[in-house]
Motif scaffolding. Structure first.
Motif, PDB file in Angstrom:
ATOM      1  N   ARG A 167       0.600  -0.873   0.074  1.00  9.24           N
ATOM      2  CA  ARG A 167      -0.022  -0.071   0.219  1.00  9.24           C
ATOM      3  C   ARG A 167       0.898   1.198   0.047  1.00  9.24           C
ATOM      4  NH1 ARG A 167      -3.741  -2.341   5.361  1.00  9.24           N
ATOM      5  NH2 ARG A 167      -4.388  -4.398   3.697  1.00  9.24           N
ATOM      6  N   ILE A 168       2.028   1.652   0.738  1.00  6.83           N
ATOM      7  CA  ILE A 168       2.962   2.366   1.064  1.00  6.83           C
ATOM      8  C   ILE A 168       3.544   2.594  -0.089  1.00  6.83           C
ATOM      9  CG2 ILE A 168       4.454   3.547   2.760  1.00  6.83           C
ATOM     10  CD1 ILE A 168       4.067   1.764   4.766  1.00  6.83           C
ATOM     11  N   SER A 169       4.452   0.935  -0.833  1.00  2.57           N
ATOM     12  CA  SER A 169       4.889   1.471  -1.816  1.00  2.57           C
ATOM     13  C   SER A 169       3.667   1.984  -3.292  1.00  2.57           C
ATOM     14  CB  SER A 169       5.374   0.022  -2.880  1.00  2.57           C
ATOM     15  OG  SER A 169       6.166  -0.539  -1.643  1.00  2.57           O
ATOM     16  N   LYS A 170       2.545   1.525  -3.378  1.00  3.07           N
ATOM     17  CA  LYS A 170       2.200   1.874  -4.436  1.00  3.07           C
ATOM     18  C   LYS A 170       1.468   3.584  -4.544  1.00  3.07           C
ATOM     19  CE  LYS A 170      -2.792   1.222  -6.591  1.00  3.07           C
ATOM     20  NZ  LYS A 170      -4.138   1.353  -6.654  1.00  3.07           N
ATOM     21  N   LEU A 171       1.130   3.778  -3.112  1.00  3.23           N
ATOM     22  CA  LEU A 171       0.855   5.886  -3.208  1.00  3.23           C
ATOM     23  C   LEU A 171       2.593   6.633  -3.217  1.00  3.23           C
ATOM     24  CD1 LEU A 171      -0.314   8.038  -1.650  1.00  3.23           C
ATOM     25  CD2 LEU A 171       0.662   7.504   0.593  1.00  3.23           C
ATOM     26  N   ILE A 172       3.849   5.846  -3.081  1.00  4.19           N
ATOM     27  CA  ILE A 172       5.495   6.579  -3.055  1.00  4.19           C
ATOM     28  C   ILE A 172       5.096   6.657  -5.263  1.00  4.19           C
ATOM     29  CG2 ILE A 172       7.470   6.182  -3.004  1.00  4.19           C
ATOM     30  CD1 ILE A 172       7.331   5.502  -0.221  1.00  4.19           C
ATOM     31  N   GLU A 173       4.581   5.188  -6.204  1.00  3.36           N
ATOM     32  CA  GLU A 173       5.188   5.305  -6.821  1.00  3.36           C
ATOM     33  C   GLU A 173       4.166   6.015  -7.729  1.00  3.36           C
ATOM     34  OE1 GLU A 173       5.418   1.670  -8.783  1.00  3.36           O
ATOM     35  OE2 GLU A 173       5.554   0.675  -6.810  1.00  3.36           O
ATOM     36  N   GLU A 174       2.816   6.007  -7.139  1.00 10.74           N
ATOM     37  CA  GLU A 174       1.370   7.406  -7.567  1.00 10.74           C
ATOM     38  C   GLU A 174       2.059   8.203  -7.314  1.00 10.74           C
ATOM     39  OE1 GLU A 174      -1.942   5.686  -6.552  1.00 10.74           O
ATOM     40  OE2 GLU A 174      -1.952   4.151  -7.502  1.00 10.74           O
ATOM     41  N   LYS A 175       2.652   9.734  -6.656  1.00 13.21           N
ATOM     42  CA  LYS A 175       2.521  10.895  -6.030  1.00 13.21           C
ATOM     43  C   LYS A 175       3.513  11.057  -6.329  1.00 13.21           C
ATOM     44  CE  LYS A 175      -1.865  10.183  -3.896  1.00 13.21           C
ATOM     45  NZ  LYS A 175      -2.459  11.066  -5.083  1.00 13.21           N
ATOM     46  N   LEU A 176       5.043  10.343  -6.280  1.00 14.38           N
ATOM     47  CA  LEU A 176       6.527  10.864  -6.662  1.00 14.38           C
ATOM     48  C   LEU A 176       6.577  10.365  -7.947  1.00 14.38           C
ATOM     49  CD1 LEU A 176       7.799   9.960  -3.345  1.00 14.38           C
ATOM     50  CD2 LEU A 176       6.891  12.365  -4.310  1.00 14.38           C
ATOM     51  N   SER A 177       6.035   9.560  -8.993  1.00 17.17           N
ATOM     52  CA  SER A 177       6.786   8.671  -9.677  1.00 17.17           C
ATOM     53  C   SER A 177       8.196   8.284 -10.292  1.00 17.17           C
ATOM     54  CB  SER A 177       6.512  10.579 -11.385  1.00 17.17           C
ATOM     55  OG  SER A 177       4.490  10.464 -11.212  1.00 17.17           O
ATOM     56  N   ILE A 178       7.931   7.258  -8.852  1.00 19.34           N
ATOM     57  CA  ILE A 178       9.705   6.742  -8.949  1.00 19.34           C
ATOM     58  C   ILE A 178       8.944   5.614  -9.166  1.00 19.34           C
ATOM     59  CG2 ILE A 178      10.636   8.427  -8.024  1.00 19.34           C
ATOM     60  CD1 ILE A 178       9.875   7.166  -5.510  1.00 19.34           C
ATOM     61  N   LYS A 179       9.852   4.795  -9.781  1.00 18.81           N
ATOM     62  CA  LYS A 179      10.029   2.973  -9.541  1.00 18.81           C
ATOM     63  C   LYS A 179      10.957   2.475  -8.249  1.00 18.81           C
ATOM     64  CE  LYS A 179       7.379   2.617 -12.843  1.00 18.81           C
ATOM     65  NZ  LYS A 179       5.641   2.784 -12.350  1.00 18.81           N
ATOM     66  N   PRO A 180      10.421   0.993  -8.064  1.00 17.65           N
ATOM     67  CA  PRO A 180      11.421   0.416  -6.835  1.00 17.65           C
ATOM     68  C   PRO A 180      12.174  -0.043  -8.193  1.00 17.65           C
ATOM     69  CG  PRO A 180       8.930  -0.236  -7.010  1.00 17.65           C
ATOM     70  CD  PRO A 180       9.093   0.221  -8.553  1.00 17.65           C
ATOM     71  N   VAL A 181      13.131   0.047  -7.196  1.00 16.73           N
ATOM     72  CA  VAL A 181      14.818  -0.801  -7.697  1.00 16.73           C
ATOM     73  C   VAL A 181      14.262  -2.359  -7.435  1.00 16.73           C
ATOM     74  CG1 VAL A 181      16.261   0.973  -7.019  1.00 16.73           C
ATOM     75  CG2 VAL A 181      16.186  -0.340  -5.236  1.00 16.73           C
ATOM     76  N   LEU A 182      13.842  -2.346  -6.127  1.00 15.10           N
ATOM     77  CA  LEU A 182      13.310  -4.089  -5.966  1.00 15.10           C
ATOM     78  C   LEU A 182      11.653  -4.190  -5.847  1.00 15.10           C
ATOM     79  CD1 LEU A 182      15.468  -5.065  -2.808  1.00 15.10           C
ATOM     80  CD2 LEU A 182      16.300  -5.639  -4.862  1.00 15.10           C
ATOM     81  N   ALA A 183      11.408  -5.035  -7.109  1.00 15.68           N
ATOM     82  CA  ALA A 183      10.279  -5.320  -6.711  1.00 15.68           C
ATOM     83  C   ALA A 183       9.460  -5.789  -6.139  1.00 15.68           C
ATOM     84  CB  ALA A 183      10.051  -6.431  -8.488  1.00 15.68           C
TER      85      ALA A 183
END
Length: 201
Positions: A182-198
């Motif tokens: 949930r936190i990762s989805k929020l960060i990806e959506e709001k900051l337009s950044i991708k994880p380095v680890l899936a």
């Protein structure tokens, strides 16, 4: 430099989630408590000053905590960004925190509050107390007092960051992985950044 503030009441899992977000997004987990304890352990000038104050039964002053944090940030200035765990701790620290970042041409990108029902927090902390040996997890009365302090002192930072448009809350009930997603989805959506680890694990 990305600056993610993660906060929530005792037992909400912010320390655990901060470390997982660090791994998933290639950031540095900055726990104010850990950084200050490390300075004490290394017996740096700031660490010795902190030890003297703590040994004298004094509170850890904001000014000293920020000096130690600034030192930590500057020693990791090549980092992609930081996940702040335990900072800012109250409304009065918000402008100091903002100034510290502004001096480094940076700002708070997102503030995430972990939301957990009170009874669940109490049960988590009681369970943790069985193995951690921490006196502040030792009984319902002590835990309830800690939660009231959080409500009075730390929770109001949400209102300030709402005004700035960077505050979001996440349901932190459920498994560690569910909350992380949930936190990762929020960060990806709001900051337009991708994880380095899936996935972390």
């Amino acid at each position: 430099m990305l600056n993610i503030v993660l906060f929530g009441p005792p037992g909400s899992g912010k320390g655990t989630q901060s470390k997982l977000i660090q791994d998933r997004f290639g950031l540095i987990h900055l726990s104010t408590g850990d950084v200050c304890r490390e300075e004490i352990k290394k017996a740096t000038p700031e660490g010795l000053e902190a030890k003297r104050l703590i040994d004298g039964g004094n509170f850890f002053p904001d000014k000293l905590a920020y000096r130690i944090v600034e030192k930590f940030i500057d020693s990791n200035n090549e980092a992609r960004g930081f996940v702040y765990d335990g900072m800012p701790r109250h409304v009065g620290q918000i402008p100091v925190f903002a100034d510290m970042l502004a001096k480094r041409n940076s700002m708070v990108d997102i503030v995430v509050e972990l939301k957990v029902e009170e009874e669940e927090l109490i049960q988590r902390l009681l369970k943790r107390g069985e193995t951690s040996g921490r006196p502040d997890d030792s009984g319902r009365e002590v835990i309830e007092k800690r939660l009231r302090i959080y409500d009075d002192v730390t929770a109001p930072i949400a209102e300030e960051y709402k005004k700035a448009g960077v505050y979001f809350s996440v349901d932190a009930m459920g498994s560690m992985d569910e909350v992380l997603d949930r936190i990762s989805k929020l960060i990806e959506e709001k900051l337009s950044i991708k994880p380095v680890l899936a996935k972390v694990h």
